[in-house]
Design a protein around this motif. Sequence first.
Motif, mmCIF file in Angstrom:
data_model
loop_
_atom_site.group_PDB
_atom_site.id
_atom_site.type_symbol
_atom_site.label_atom_id
_atom_site.label_comp_id
_atom_site.label_asym_id
_atom_site.label_seq_id
_atom_site.Cartn_x
_atom_site.Cartn_y
_atom_site.Cartn_z
ATOM 1 N N ALA A 193 0.841 -1.202 0.000
ATOM 2 C CA ALA A 193 0.000 0.000 0.000
ATOM 3 C C ALA A 193 0.875 1.251 0.000
ATOM 4 O O ALA A 193 1.922 1.310 0.651
ATOM 5 N N GLU A 228 -6.638 2.866 -4.503
ATOM 6 C CA GLU A 228 -5.817 2.138 -3.540
ATOM 7 C C GLU A 228 -6.649 1.573 -2.391
ATOM 8 O O GLU A 228 -6.112 0.912 -1.504
ATOM 9 N N GLN A 273 -8.057 3.245 0.049
ATOM 10 C CA GLN A 273 -7.555 3.869 1.265
ATOM 11 C C GLN A 273 -8.325 5.147 1.567
ATOM 12 O O GLN A 273 -8.994 5.724 0.709
ATOM 13 N N ASP A 290 -12.070 9.536 2.117
ATOM 14 C CA ASP A 290 -11.744 9.430 0.694
ATOM 15 C C ASP A 290 -12.755 10.224 -0.129
ATOM 16 O O ASP A 290 -12.877 10.042 -1.332
ATOM 17 N N PHE A 293 -2.588 7.079 5.725
ATOM 18 C CA PHE A 293 -3.655 6.281 5.131
ATOM 19 C C PHE A 293 -4.215 5.239 6.104
ATOM 20 O O PHE A 293 -3.520 4.716 6.966
ATOM 21 N N SER A 294 -5.496 4.961 5.913
ATOM 22 C CA SER A 294 -6.199 3.884 6.608
ATOM 23 C C SER A 294 -7.006 3.120 5.578
ATOM 24 O O SER A 294 -7.422 3.680 4.560
ATOM 25 N N SER A 295 -7.262 1.860 5.847
ATOM 26 C CA SER A 295 -8.054 1.059 4.933
ATOM 27 C C SER A 295 -9.488 1.563 4.884
ATOM 28 O O SER A 295 -10.039 2.025 5.896
ATOM 29 N N GLN A 296 -10.111 1.489 3.703
ATOM 30 C CA GLN A 296 -11.518 1.848 3.584
ATOM 31 C C GLN A 296 -12.392 0.962 4.459
ATOM 32 O O GLN A 296 -13.486 1.364 4.862
ATOM 33 N N TRP A 329 -11.033 1.851 9.760
ATOM 34 C CA TRP A 329 -10.449 3.148 10.086
ATOM 35 C C TRP A 329 -11.100 3.687 11.354
ATOM 36 O O TRP A 329 -12.198 3.297 11.727
#
Length: 416
Positions: A244, A282, A284, A314, A346-349, A352
């Motif tokens: 990532a 991505e 993210q 996002d 960044f954090s995952s969708q 988070w």
Amino acid sequence: MSSVSTNNLIALADCNNFYASCERCFNPQLIGKAIVILSNNDGCVIARSAEAKKLGIKMGAPFFEIRHLTISGELLAYSSNFPLYGDLSARVMHLLKSHAQEIEIYSIDEAFFTLPKLNDIMQYCRSIREQVRQCTAIPISIGLAESKTLAKIATTQAKKSHDGVFLIDSSNREELLKNTPIEDIWGIGRRLSKKLQNYGINTAWQLAHSDDKFLLSHFGVCMLRSCHDLRAIPSISLETEKTAKQSIRVSRTFPQIINDITTLLQQLSFFTDRACQKLRREKQKALYIDVFLEGPYPKRKQLSMRYYLDEPSDYTPDFIRAAELVGQKLFDFSEIRKAGITLHHFSSQDSWQQEFFSQVRDHKKQTSLMHEVDQINLKFGTGSLTYLSSGKREFPRGTRLSPRYTTSWDQLPKVK
């Protein structure tokens, strides 16, 4: 045959003069002619054919300095056609995957991979080259060695070889490393090479025989890994899983000086929109945005500021508002030649941390809206749907753009 086991070999496939080769795929008349590929707005050289290199054209050379060569017919210049390059790259990588046990797509024109146990690995690599050439018209070179760093050196030699394949083993490694300048080693740039030279390390061979404790204390673990790689002790593994991104940056040098706040904010909005599209691809979310402004040469005065959101997002409008607020604070009515934004943290969708005291919002609705916007731009082309705050795009397609032969129905090559 080599004195190394084919089970231990790493191959590196490198597309030769990739952007220029892409332009030649559908225009064979360009074969053998000097070609350069230009950056956004046809500003400077970002790629050169071998013939252009022989003319002495440097990477990054401003186009206005070499325009006279295009007028005289010595040189052909093309605007960067990234949809075409990306599509042809995907086709080359697909073919390489069909032969590889493991593969790491290192860049748009390079891939490391491993091969199954073979009786004649050199001939097998020649057949891979031929298949790629027949199916895509892209010429590639393949280097083979026991480590990634050695494979890089092998690929450089493969470009000089008559059949485009080269193997480094115990019979030729010493001679090759003694003739490889330290600055030509993968991962060692200008700054590190000068520092190494100050300690009397001028070649790959000298680095390979340097003391481990010395390298670790003066240069760190990455340099030590490169040293071991040069000794044919694999220390840099294949990254077969896509990692990532840690940040996403969009910036441009403007074709004309900007000195009004309206135009600046439009450009920052446009940059932010592009960055958020990449962020969602991505999968993210980002927590904050950096904005920078840079003045013209020679002083190149630079201003920057960071803006944190209440929670990772996002959702493009969140970051456009942030970029505009920062842009208004930074703007001081001076001349601006370059600007850009960077998304960070960044954090995952899917996972988070939501801020407890943040404003309540309909995340599901925002996600659905962004998905629809992205799908429209994917189907009808980037920029089909934009934000009013971005105004008219200030970066038109280059004036020397070739057709998108493989990604646009309207620009498919026609057979007469």
